[in-house]
Design an enzyme around this catalytic site. Structure first.
Site, PDB file in Angstrom:
ATOM      1  N   GLU A 123      43.131  40.334  50.029  1.00  0.00           N
ATOM      2  CA  GLU A 123      42.424  41.424  50.706  1.00  0.00           C
ATOM      3  C   GLU A 123      42.389  41.259  52.221  1.00  0.00           C
ATOM      4  O   GLU A 123      41.327  41.021  52.821  1.00  0.00           O
ATOM      5  CB  GLU A 123      40.999  41.571  50.160  1.00  0.00           C
ATOM      6  CG  GLU A 123      40.965  42.095  48.740  1.00  0.00           C
ATOM      7  CD  GLU A 123      39.571  42.522  48.287  1.00  0.00           C
ATOM      8  OE1 GLU A 123      38.578  42.130  48.933  1.00  0.00           O
ATOM      9  OE2 GLU A 123      39.477  43.253  47.288  1.00  0.00           O
ATOM     10  N   GLU A 174      42.311  43.772  40.697  1.00  0.00           N
ATOM     11  CA  GLU A 174      40.928  43.449  40.345  1.00  0.00           C
ATOM     12  C   GLU A 174      40.258  44.748  39.893  1.00  0.00           C
ATOM     13  O   GLU A 174      40.108  45.671  40.691  1.00  0.00           O
ATOM     14  CB  GLU A 174      40.164  42.879  41.550  1.00  0.00           C
ATOM     15  CG  GLU A 174      40.762  41.597  42.101  1.00  0.00           C
ATOM     16  CD  GLU A 174      39.989  41.039  43.296  1.00  0.00           C
ATOM     17  OE1 GLU A 174      38.852  41.491  43.546  1.00  0.00           O
ATOM     18  OE2 GLU A 174      40.538  40.169  43.990  1.00  0.00           O
ATOM     19  N   GLN A 207      27.607  34.697  42.001  1.00  0.00           N
ATOM     20  CA  GLN A 207      27.020  34.426  40.688  1.00  0.00           C
ATOM     21  C   GLN A 207      26.380  35.659  40.056  1.00  0.00           C
ATOM     22  O   GLN A 207      26.129  35.678  38.855  1.00  0.00           O
ATOM     23  CB  GLN A 207      26.031  33.268  40.755  1.00  0.00           C
ATOM     24  CG  GLN A 207      24.953  33.405  41.795  1.00  0.00           C
ATOM     25  CD  GLN A 207      24.128  32.120  41.858  1.00  0.00           C
ATOM     26  OE1 GLN A 207      23.225  31.951  41.069  1.00  0.00           O
ATOM     27  NE2 GLN A 207      24.448  31.234  42.787  1.00  0.00           N
TER      28      GLN A 207
HETATM   29  C1  GAL Z   1      37.053  41.386  46.037  1.00  0.00           C
HETATM   30  C2  GAL Z   1      37.651  40.019  46.275  1.00  0.00           C
HETATM   31  C3  GAL Z   1      37.321  39.048  45.179  1.00  0.00           C
HETATM   32  C4  GAL Z   1      35.851  39.150  44.853  1.00  0.00           C
HETATM   33  C5  GAL Z   1      35.527  40.552  44.445  1.00  0.00           C
HETATM   34  C6  GAL Z   1      34.101  40.761  44.025  1.00  0.00           C
HETATM   35  O1  GAL Z   1      36.843  42.044  47.241  1.00  0.00           O
HETATM   36  O2  GAL Z   1      39.062  40.107  46.382  1.00  0.00           O
HETATM   37  O3  GAL Z   1      37.644  37.744  45.601  1.00  0.00           O
HETATM   38  O4  GAL Z   1      35.101  38.772  45.961  1.00  0.00           O
HETATM   39  O5  GAL Z   1      35.773  41.393  45.522  1.00  0.00           O
HETATM   40  O6  GAL Z   1      33.860  42.097  43.662  1.00  0.00           O
END
Ligand code: GAL
Length: 636
Positions: A142, A313, A362
């Site tokens: 990111e 993600e 967490q």
């Molecule tokens: C994204 C990031 C991840 C994690 C996630 C949490 O922005 O790439 O590492 O932090 O958000 O939602």
């Protein structure tokens, strides 16, 4: 169409790994992304590498049948590296170093960091580039997250001066381009130019625009450096980066040209909560996200990846980072997954396998809980995995193109003129108007090949040039250009002929004055109410906002959403498309010969008038419950 998950073997006892891998497969996952924050475990001390654990983790995942996406760990330089080279740290807008203790604590312009990042990438790729289990690479993580594209450090300032010298050659040309005669801002050499931070009032807009172009180029160069190293070792593997939602601080099309696949990270609930929507919209879509949030980014990043896009993600439950963090409606994780595939995603990968019981995230849910039991989303993932077996369509280009240009966003953002003239929101509302009519949209940079599109819309391209004007004139598509298009030159000046500058002949208008309207002001207009922004077009009655010149149209205001949808509907009909007014919260998307429907509304909706009465459903049926998904075959 594959499912995957983000996994952090370094967070868990080694004797859990094999069981985790087995359960991933059993859940229907075939991809796993690892490694992107693991520098302190890969190189615990300067030059001392500990590969053992990563070798075993990769082998364990691979032998369970998972394809591994390995991240380079450059988003998290370790403490020893920062202590040795504090010049790696980026500086905030006051020039103060941002400190170690979270992540992304590096300056894209730091020569030390370029060298160190190249060194660690080289080491990791040399070891695993040809590992049969490693099927793709993620560069960094990111870019730009936590406001990290710009750094106001001495080293960035020096790099900016070099960038300016290369662009302008002579400082006189910079002075002329920026109009520095205004307020005695003239420079005698490039060495005198600083970054545009901490000025008494607004810095020169052309200076700010060049700074943003420079900062974006630094991201592009940093990513290219990594991509080149990866390609030199990891023959045939895909190179990918995971972009963010609602983020425009660098040119994603430019970074995308150095990637095989554009990835992005989809958090529909977090972005709704922290976004611009009004309280009623946030309440209605609390547990679903905005109906256009995911679709917009799928279509944007599919364009940035030249047709190839992954969701790296996917939100699986409550996140930890928005002001408020509700849980998704039951079924939404499945809906988001199917919607991604319908928009052409080759992969949907959830963040993360297991909720971490320690450190910053967490409170962020995973597919499994800290006690190792399945969390709610696991059941939905299993369901999608089972459903996927029946559907294998191939994507095709849409008939509507929406032009999206990062430099235009920067330019409009620098001088909004009305505080709430948010250019990303404008693009999002235009997209939403089209999607509310059931139309599929490709989001493309203005220099993309536009042949084959029947309707081309540009929410705003302020620096539209003669080339774009020529290509639009030569195409036989219906065209709609939005407010402020053609309103500035590449040097951030008003065109000599007044806006829309090079688009004047195509659009047949001249804009003589603009005004912005504060929130709550809604003025009558034709074809509908105007808010935020209106322009005065020479020779046209003041209430008219839609101006036609043959197939080409100009919209000289920010229209209320319903009015905008009516405009799009009329133009889509002219273009020979088949718009349908969808119930609020329903969205459609065609993938090859399969048409999907997604219900974001908190109430059931009927597909009457949307799906043929005799549709043979592959998924769902003629009535969709909240979070419902339907799919049926249609002639392409
Ligand atoms: C994204 C990031 C991840 C994690 C996630 C949490 O922005 O790439 O590492 O932090 O958000 O939602």
């Amino acid at each position: 169409m594959r499912l995957g998950v983000c996994y952090y073997p370094e967070h868990w006892p080694e004797d859990w790994w094999a069981d985790d891998a087995r359960r991933m497969r059993e859940m229907g996952l075939s991809r796993v992304r690892i490694g992107e924050f693991a520098w302190s475990r890969i190189e615990p001390d300067p030059g001392r590498f500990d590969w053992g654990w990563l070798d075993r983790a990769i082998d364990t995942l691979h032998s369970a049948g998972l394809g591994i996406i390995l991240g380079t760990p450059t988003a998290t330089p370790p403490k020893w590296l920062i202590d040795r080279h504090p010049d790696i740290l980026p500086c905030d807008a006051h020039g103060r170093p941002r400190r170690f203790g979270s992540r992304r604590h590096y300056d894209f312009s730091s020569a030390t960091y370029r060298r160190e990042a190249a060194r660690i990438v080289e080491a990791v790729v040399a070891r695993y580039g040809l590992h049969p289990g490693v099927i793709a690479w993620q560069t960094d993580n990111e870019y730009g997250c936590h406001d990290t594209v710009e750094s106001f450090s001495p080293e960035a300032a020096a790099a900016f001066r070099r960038w300016l010298a290369a662009k302008y050659g002579e400082v006189a040309r910079l002075n002329a381009a920026w109009g520095t005669v205004f307020w005695s801002q003239e420079y005698r050499s490039f060495d005198e130019v600083d970054p545009p931070n901490a000025t008494v009032t607004e810095a020169n807009p052309a200076h700010r625009l060049d700074w943003r172009r420079f900062a974006s180029d630094e991201v592009v160069a940093f990513n290219r450096m990594q991509a080149d190293i990866i390609r030199a070792h990891a023959l045939g593997r895909d190179v990918m980066h995971n972009f963010m939602g609602n983020f425009t601080a660098f040119d994603h099309h430019a970074v995308g040209r150095d990637l095989d696949v554009a990835g992005w990270d989809s958090y529909p609930l977090g972005f709704l909560d922290q976004g611009w929507d009004d309280a009623a919209t946030k309440a209605r879509y609390l547990r679903q996200g905005h109906p256009d949030f995911a679709g917009f980014h799928h279509d944007l990043y599919r364009g940035a990846g030249r047709g190839r896009m992954w969701v790296v993600e996917q939100q699986p439950g409550p996140v930890n980072w928005a002001p408020w963090n509700p849980a998704p409606l039951p079924g939404m994780v499945r809906l988001w997954t199917w919607e991604a595939f319908a928009h052409g995603a080759e992969l949907v990968s959830y963040f993360r396998w297991r909720q971490a019981p320690f450190a910053q995230e967490q409170m962020h849910a995973g597919l499994t809980r800290p006690d190792r039991v399945d969390d709610v989303a696991a059941g939905e993932v299993r369901q999608v995995a089972a459903e996927l077996r029946g559907i294998t369509p191939t994507p095709a280009p849409a008939k509507v193109a929406l032009l999206f240009d990062y430099a235009s966003i920067w330019l409009l953002d620098i001088q909004r003129q009305g505080r709430d003239f948010d250019p990303l929101r404008l693009a999002f509302e235009w997209y939403g108007a089209l999607r509310g009519l059931g139309l599929d949209v490709d989001i493309l940079p203005p220099d993309a090949d536009l042949s084959g599109y029947r309707l081309i819309v540009a929410p705003s391209v302020p620096m539209a040039d003669a080339d774009l004007a020529g290509r639009l004139a030569a195409s036989d598509a219906v065209v709609l250009m939005g407010p402020r298009s053609g309103s500035k030159t590449a040097d951030y000046r008003i065109p000599d002929t007044l806006p829309p500058g090079p688009l004047g002949a195509l659009l047949g208008v001249k804009v003589t004055r603009v005004e912005s309207l504060r929130p709550g002001i809604v003025e009558p207009g034709e074809p509908g109410p105007v808010l935020r922004w209106r322009e005065h077009v020479e020779g046209a009655p003041p209430e008219r906002t839609l101006h036609a010149n043959g197939r080409a149209h100009y919209l000289s205001a920010w229209l209320a959403p319903d009015a905008l949808r009516k405009v799009m509907q009329g133009l889509a009909e002219t273009a020979g498309l088949d718009p349908v007014e969808l119930p609020e919260g329903l969205r459609l998307r065609r993938l090859g010969d399969v048409r999907f429907a997604f219900n974001y509304a908190p109430e059931a909706v009927s597909l009457a008038g949307v799906a043929p009465p005799d549709a043979a459903y592959l998924l769902g049926g003629a009535t969709l419950d909240p979070a419902g998904v339907a799919a049926w075959r249609e002639a392409p």
